[in-house]
Design a protein around this motif. Structure first.
Motif, PDB file in Angstrom:
ATOM      1  N   ASP A 368     -58.078 103.916  33.656  1.00 28.79           N
ATOM      2  CA  ASP A 368     -57.482 104.924  32.775  1.00 28.79           C
ATOM      3  C   ASP A 368     -56.946 106.148  33.503  1.00 28.79           C
ATOM      4  OD1 ASP A 368     -59.854 106.098  33.508  1.00 28.79           O
ATOM      5  OD2 ASP A 368     -60.801 105.933  31.537  1.00 28.79           O
ATOM      6  N   ASP A 369     -57.130 106.238  34.818  1.00 28.86           N
ATOM      7  CA  ASP A 369     -56.626 107.379  35.578  1.00 28.86           C
ATOM      8  C   ASP A 369     -55.677 106.872  36.660  1.00 28.86           C
ATOM      9  OD1 ASP A 369     -56.147 109.800  36.729  1.00 28.86           O
ATOM     10  OD2 ASP A 369     -58.146 110.062  37.602  1.00 28.86           O
ATOM     11  N   VAL A 370     -54.486 106.483  36.235  1.00 26.27           N
ATOM     12  CA  VAL A 370     -53.534 105.855  37.154  1.00 26.27           C
ATOM     13  C   VAL A 370     -52.138 106.403  36.881  1.00 26.27           C
ATOM     14  CG1 VAL A 370     -54.879 103.719  37.304  1.00 26.27           C
ATOM     15  CG2 VAL A 370     -53.045 103.917  35.614  1.00 26.27           C
ATOM     16  N   LYS A 371     -51.257 106.174  37.834  1.00 27.95           N
ATOM     17  CA  LYS A 371     -49.836 106.485  37.678  1.00 27.95           C
ATOM     18  C   LYS A 371     -49.067 105.199  37.972  1.00 27.95           C
ATOM     19  CE  LYS A 371     -48.313 110.298  39.448  1.00 27.95           C
ATOM     20  NZ  LYS A 371     -47.816 111.282  40.473  1.00 27.95           N
ATOM     21  N   CYS A 372     -48.632 104.535  36.925  1.00 30.34           N
ATOM     22  CA  CYS A 372     -47.978 103.233  37.085  1.00 30.34           C
ATOM     23  C   CYS A 372     -46.673 103.212  36.290  1.00 30.34           C
ATOM     24  CB  CYS A 372     -48.882 102.104  36.594  1.00 30.34           C
ATOM     25  SG  CYS A 372     -50.422 101.915  37.515  1.00 30.34           S
ATOM     26  N   SER A 373     -45.658 102.597  36.868  1.00 28.59           N
ATOM     27  CA  SER A 373     -44.384 102.466  36.165  1.00 28.59           C
ATOM     28  C   SER A 373     -43.706 101.176  36.583  1.00 28.59           C
ATOM     29  CB  SER A 373     -43.469 103.656  36.479  1.00 28.59           C
ATOM     30  OG  SER A 373     -43.125 103.676  37.853  1.00 28.59           O
ATOM     31  N   HIS A 374     -42.928 100.627  35.679  1.00 27.69           N
ATOM     32  CA  HIS A 374     -42.110  99.472  36.024  1.00 27.69           C
ATOM     33  C   HIS A 374     -40.832  99.534  35.202  1.00 27.69           C
ATOM     34  CE1 HIS A 374     -43.689  96.576  32.645  1.00 27.69           C
ATOM     35  NE2 HIS A 374     -43.428  97.774  32.202  1.00 27.69           N
ATOM     36  N   GLY A 375     -39.809  98.852  35.700  1.00 29.21           N
ATOM     37  CA  GLY A 375     -38.547  98.870  34.989  1.00 29.21           C
ATOM     38  C   GLY A 375     -37.634  97.771  35.469  1.00 29.21           C
ATOM     39  N   CYS A 376     -36.649  97.456  34.663  1.00 26.65           N
ATOM     40  CA  CYS A 376     -35.689  96.408  34.998  1.00 26.65           C
ATOM     41  C   CYS A 376     -34.349  96.778  34.379  1.00 26.65           C
ATOM     42  CB  CYS A 376     -36.173  95.062  34.466  1.00 26.65           C
ATOM     43  SG  CYS A 376     -34.990  93.726  34.661  1.00 26.65           S
ATOM     44  N   THR A 377     -33.284  96.637  35.144  1.00 28.95           N
ATOM     45  CA  THR A 377     -31.939  96.851  34.625  1.00 28.95           C
ATOM     46  C   THR A 377     -31.063  95.659  34.962  1.00 28.95           C
ATOM     47  OG1 THR A 377     -31.157  97.981  36.628  1.00 28.95           O
ATOM     48  CG2 THR A 377     -32.137  99.348  34.885  1.00 28.95           C
ATOM     49  N   ILE A 378     -30.186  95.319  34.033  1.00 26.96           N
ATOM     50  CA  ILE A 378     -29.222  94.234  34.233  1.00 26.96           C
ATOM     51  C   ILE A 378     -27.877  94.745  33.715  1.00 26.96           C
ATOM     52  CG2 ILE A 378     -28.578  91.869  33.670  1.00 26.96           C
ATOM     53  CD1 ILE A 378     -31.558  91.342  33.081  1.00 26.96           C
ATOM     54  N   GLY A 379     -26.880  94.748  34.583  1.00 27.86           N
ATOM     55  CA  GLY A 379     -25.600  95.283  34.149  1.00 27.86           C
ATOM     56  C   GLY A 379     -24.465  94.848  35.038  1.00 27.86           C
ATOM     57  N   GLN A 380     -23.370  95.586  34.981  1.00 27.47           N
ATOM     58  CA  GLN A 380     -22.186  95.320  35.775  1.00 27.47           C
ATOM     59  C   GLN A 380     -21.808  96.596  36.520  1.00 27.47           C
ATOM     60  OE1 GLN A 380     -19.626  93.900  32.562  1.00 27.47           O
ATOM     61  NE2 GLN A 380     -20.004  91.780  33.170  1.00 27.47           N
ATOM     62  N   LEU A 381     -20.778  96.504  37.339  1.00 22.45           N
ATOM     63  CA  LEU A 381     -20.342  97.676  38.088  1.00 22.45           C
ATOM     64  C   LEU A 381     -19.884  98.787  37.143  1.00 22.45           C
ATOM     65  CD1 LEU A 381     -18.316  96.171  41.082  1.00 22.45           C
ATOM     66  CD2 LEU A 381     -20.511  97.353  41.179  1.00 22.45           C
ATOM     67  N   ASP A 382     -20.111  99.999  37.570  1.00 21.45           N
ATOM     68  CA  ASP A 382     -19.713 101.180  36.790  1.00 21.45           C
ATOM     69  C   ASP A 382     -18.183 101.272  36.787  1.00 21.45           C
ATOM     70  OD1 ASP A 382     -19.109 103.718  35.817  1.00 21.45           O
ATOM     71  OD2 ASP A 382     -20.906 104.618  36.683  1.00 21.45           O
ATOM     72  N   SER A 383     -17.573 101.059  35.623  1.00 20.45           N
ATOM     73  CA  SER A 383     -16.103 101.058  35.528  1.00 20.45           C
ATOM     74  C   SER A 383     -15.523 102.441  35.823  1.00 20.45           C
ATOM     75  CB  SER A 383     -15.665 100.584  34.141  1.00 20.45           C
ATOM     76  OG  SER A 383     -16.225 101.398  33.130  1.00 20.45           O
ATOM     77  N   ASP A 384     -16.241 103.505  35.456  1.00 23.78           N
ATOM     78  CA  ASP A 384     -15.748 104.855  35.728  1.00 23.78           C
ATOM     79  C   ASP A 384     -15.727 105.148  37.230  1.00 23.78           C
ATOM     80  OD1 ASP A 384     -15.421 105.344  33.047  1.00 23.78           O
ATOM     81  OD2 ASP A 384     -17.381 106.309  32.802  1.00 23.78           O
ATOM     82  N   ALA A 385     -16.794 104.744  37.919  1.00 25.35           N
ATOM     83  CA  ALA A 385     -16.843 104.948  39.364  1.00 25.35           C
ATOM     84  C   ALA A 385     -15.767 104.130  40.065  1.00 25.35           C
ATOM     85  CB  ALA A 385     -18.222 104.574  39.899  1.00 25.35           C
ATOM     86  N   LEU A 386     -15.552 102.900  39.575  1.00 28.65           N
ATOM     87  CA  LEU A 386     -14.509 102.050  40.147  1.00 28.65           C
ATOM     88  C   LEU A 386     -13.133 102.663  39.936  1.00 28.65           C
ATOM     89  CD1 LEU A 386     -13.876  99.375  41.560  1.00 28.65           C
ATOM     90  CD2 LEU A 386     -13.787  98.301  39.298  1.00 28.65           C
TER      91      LEU A 386
END
Length: 440
Positions: A368-386
């Motif tokens: 109960d005394d922890v710092k844990c995180s997880h995440g996942c992203t799925i996408g394509q290239l940023d059209s604005d940056a391109l």
């Protein structure tokens, strides 16, 4: 004859052949492992851990299980597969057979040599008995198969208070002399208290013939040890690899495993960390860039058992054409593991409509005394940056390449060997089909 049936028929002959080289303890380990494989066989998509990865396409071949003789290879022919820009120790195998000509081993203050020597020479027996097959997954039938046929691979034992002055390269070549070849290398790596070693591992086919490698590595990092491990996977499209690596860490140790998956037909990476003390740091990094119909499956596990430990996990994937990626990352924090800091992130870019990624990040926290995180992203290239880059005169191909390189760059920052970082960067540029246009 199906591959499993062939392996069952071959095991008795294998045991009779190698029994004179090993003691009874190793014989029993092999026999028990083979019983497990015979009972469970190869995994299928019915198994939850293999839900998105089918082995049917690579198990249909009539593999030669016992390559016998070393095939001569000139260094000039394979130089490009080594990190030849720096001095290093080398343990090289050709079709599963040790190549003394291409290798540079050592017994000067530490052992950098062959597992076959460690299994049959009495002076190595205490280390082998204490460590061999103690953390490799005994409930994993693929690992059990490797254990049953374990004979050759790298044996690295670094004693207490030793800094190995140059990296160690473990390289496996398959020449294509066999139409269809099954290789099962086994590595045992023990790093003593307050010692430091860097290791680079590569499996490379030199032809378009079919090869399946089932590799298992056990890494033991003692108190205050530092281990930097790098896996380069850029094989021919006819080669497949099942790579299982198990890591056990003691207090105040630091172990990083960096996996770069660019080639091969099917690649499955099983990576498991077991923390056995306080103030441990575990790092898992991966970059996958594949196309065509390639598949890369990364399965990771970090077991936090004690307080005040950290784990940092970052996997990046770029998928072209009809390629498939799988990420299944699990972090378990047991009740006693208070003050744990665990980070897990999986980011993916799908370049083409036919590309697929199956991601399953998992956290199981019982403290109960922890710092844990997880995440996942799925996408394509940023059209604005391109659009911005193209408006500044950068052609679309180069703009795409720069954006994709920037996407993978934070995983590259973990590489601690400058020459290796340069090599990996060039491989990425080649995979992306661009000239990045600056020195790295």
């Amino acid at each position: 004859m199906e591959l499993k049936e062939k392996l069952v028929a071959s095991f008795l002959a294998f045991e009779n052949k190698v029994s004179v080289d090993t003691d009874t303890n190793v014989h029993d380990i092999r026999s028990n492992a083979f019983d497990h494989f015979e009972q469970h066989g190869f995994p299928s998509k019915k198994d939850e851990e293999w839900k998105y990865t089918s082995l049917k396409s690579i198990l249909k071949y009539d593999y030669n299980v016992f390559p016998e003789a070393e095939t001569a290879i000139e260094f000039a022919t394979v130089k490009k597969y080594f990190l030849h820009e720096i001095d290093s120790y080398k343990i090289v195998f050709i079709d599963g057979v040790y190549s003394s000509f291409l290798s540079e081993t050592s017994h000067e203050g530490y052992d950098i040599c062959l597992l076959s020597a460690a299994l049959k020479q009495p002076k190595y027996k205490p280390v082998v008995d204490h460590f061999f097959n103690t953390i490799a997954g005994k409930d994993n039938s693929i690992t059990s198969l490797n254990t049953a046929f374990s004979k050759e691979g790298a044996y690295i034992n670094i004693p207490k208070g030793t800094v190995v002055p140059k990296p160690i390269q473990i390289v496996h070549f398959s020449t294509g002399n066999e139409a269809e070849l099954l290789l099962q290398p086994r590595n045992l790596i023990v790093v003593g208290e307050n010692s430091h070693v860097q290791i680079i591992e590569r499996h490379q086919s030199l032809s378009s013939n079919v090869v399946l490698t089932n590799s298992v590595t056990e890494i033991f990092a003692n108190k205050k040890a530092i281990v930097d491990y790098y896996k380069i996977q850029n094989d021919e499209k006819s080669a497949s690899l099942i790579d299982s690596t198990y890591v056990q860490q003691q207090q105040h140790s630091h172990v990083s495993v960096n996996t770069f998956s660019f080639g091969g037909n099917l690649t499955r990476n099983n990576l498991e960390f077991f923390q056995e003390g306080e103030h441990i740091d575990s790092t898992l990094n991966g970059i996958t860039i594949i196309g065509d119909k390639q598949l890369v499956d990364n399965h990771t596990l970090v077991m936090h058992k004690h307080p005040n430990c950290e784990s940092h996990e970052l996997y990046k994937g770029i998928y072209f054409d009809k390629s498939t990626g799988v990420f299944n990352g699990k972090v378990i924090v047991e009740k006693e593991a208070q003050k744990t800091n665990a980070f897990q992130q999986n980011n993916n870019i799908l370049i083409d409509d036919g590309a697929t990624i199956n991601a399953k990040p998992q956290l199981e926290i019982f403290a109960d005394d922890v710092k844990c995180s997880h995440g996942c992203t799925i996408g394509q290239l940023d059209s604005d940056a391109l659009f911005y880059m193209r408006s500044r005169g950068i052609p679309k191909r180069e703009a795409n390449g720069l954006l994709l390189y920037a996407f993978a760059n934070d995983a590259l920052e973990k590489i601690k060997i400058p020459e290796l970082k340069t090599r990996i960067t060039k491989l990425i540029a080649k995979k992306l089909g661009v000239d990045l246009g600056f020195d790295l």
